[in-house]
Design a protein around this motif. Structure first.
Motif: not given
Length: 203
Positions: A64-68
């Motif tokens: 999820s952090q990577e997507v952001l």
């Protein structure tokens, strides 16, 4: 593994998961599924599978952090294997995936050590992406095309640098902003943001 026994190692894990909202768990599962589908699309071809070698960092991060992080800069997107795959999927909807494929081919080309293979790969890339009327011709100006053609006579790892830079700029200024505004990416960022907020509220 059952966690009914006192002192069972899985007991704390079960309790930890139980404190998270069901919606967060569902969003995380859905996000993981979306990324999984993108990473395993067979039509993305060999170049996308080799994109894992292009990552500058090997640190594993929460998905999820990577997507952001993809929205922070185009570089952040290109550093991510799943980001490259998601971007490629988007480019296919615009019928312009050859730009990313060419960029990836150039990155792979620069890692070639054998002079014999360097020359043969250079010709193959030029014929597929650069020359006029190429099967997957990228959008570069005539001058850059001719400079690249001349570079083939003494092929080095840098012979596609100018053409690759022009293609990268085109993607960054044109396709990348549209990718960030696309429905698919908006859905992914919303899920990632909501799940991140829920996780922080339970720490």
């Amino acid at each position: 593994m059952s966690c009914w026994m006192p002192g069972c190692p899985a007991l704390s894990m079960c309790r930890g998961l139980a404190t998270l909202p069901i919606t967060c768990l569902e969003r995380a599962k859905d996000l993981k599924t979306r990324l999984g589908i993108l990473l395993h699309k067979p039509e993305l071809g060999h170049r996308i599978r080799t994109s894992s070698k292009l990552q500058l960092g090997s640190r594993r991060r929460d998905s999820s952090q990577e997507v952001l992080e993809w929205r922070e800069s185009f570089d952040q997107l290109l550093k991510s294997k799943s980001g490259v795959t998601a971007f490629h999927t988007f480019l296919k909807t615009e019928f312009s995936e050859e730009n990313l494929d060419f960029w990836l081919a150039c990155e792979d080309f620069k890692k070639t050590r054998s002079k014999t293979k360097l020359a043969s790969k250079a010709n193959r890339i030029f014929e597929e992406f650069v020359q006029s009327e190429a099967p997957r011709e990228v959008n570069i100006d005539h001058e850059t095309r001719e400079i690249t053609r001349k570079n083939l006579s003494g092929a080095t790892s840098a012979c596609f640098n100018e053409a690759q830079a022009k293609t990268r700029t085109l993607m960054e200024k044109d396709s990348y902003p549209r990718f960030l505004k696309s429905t698919s990416y908006q859905v992914m960022t919303k899920q990632a943001t909501n799940c991140g907020i829920s996780k922080r509220s339970h720490t």
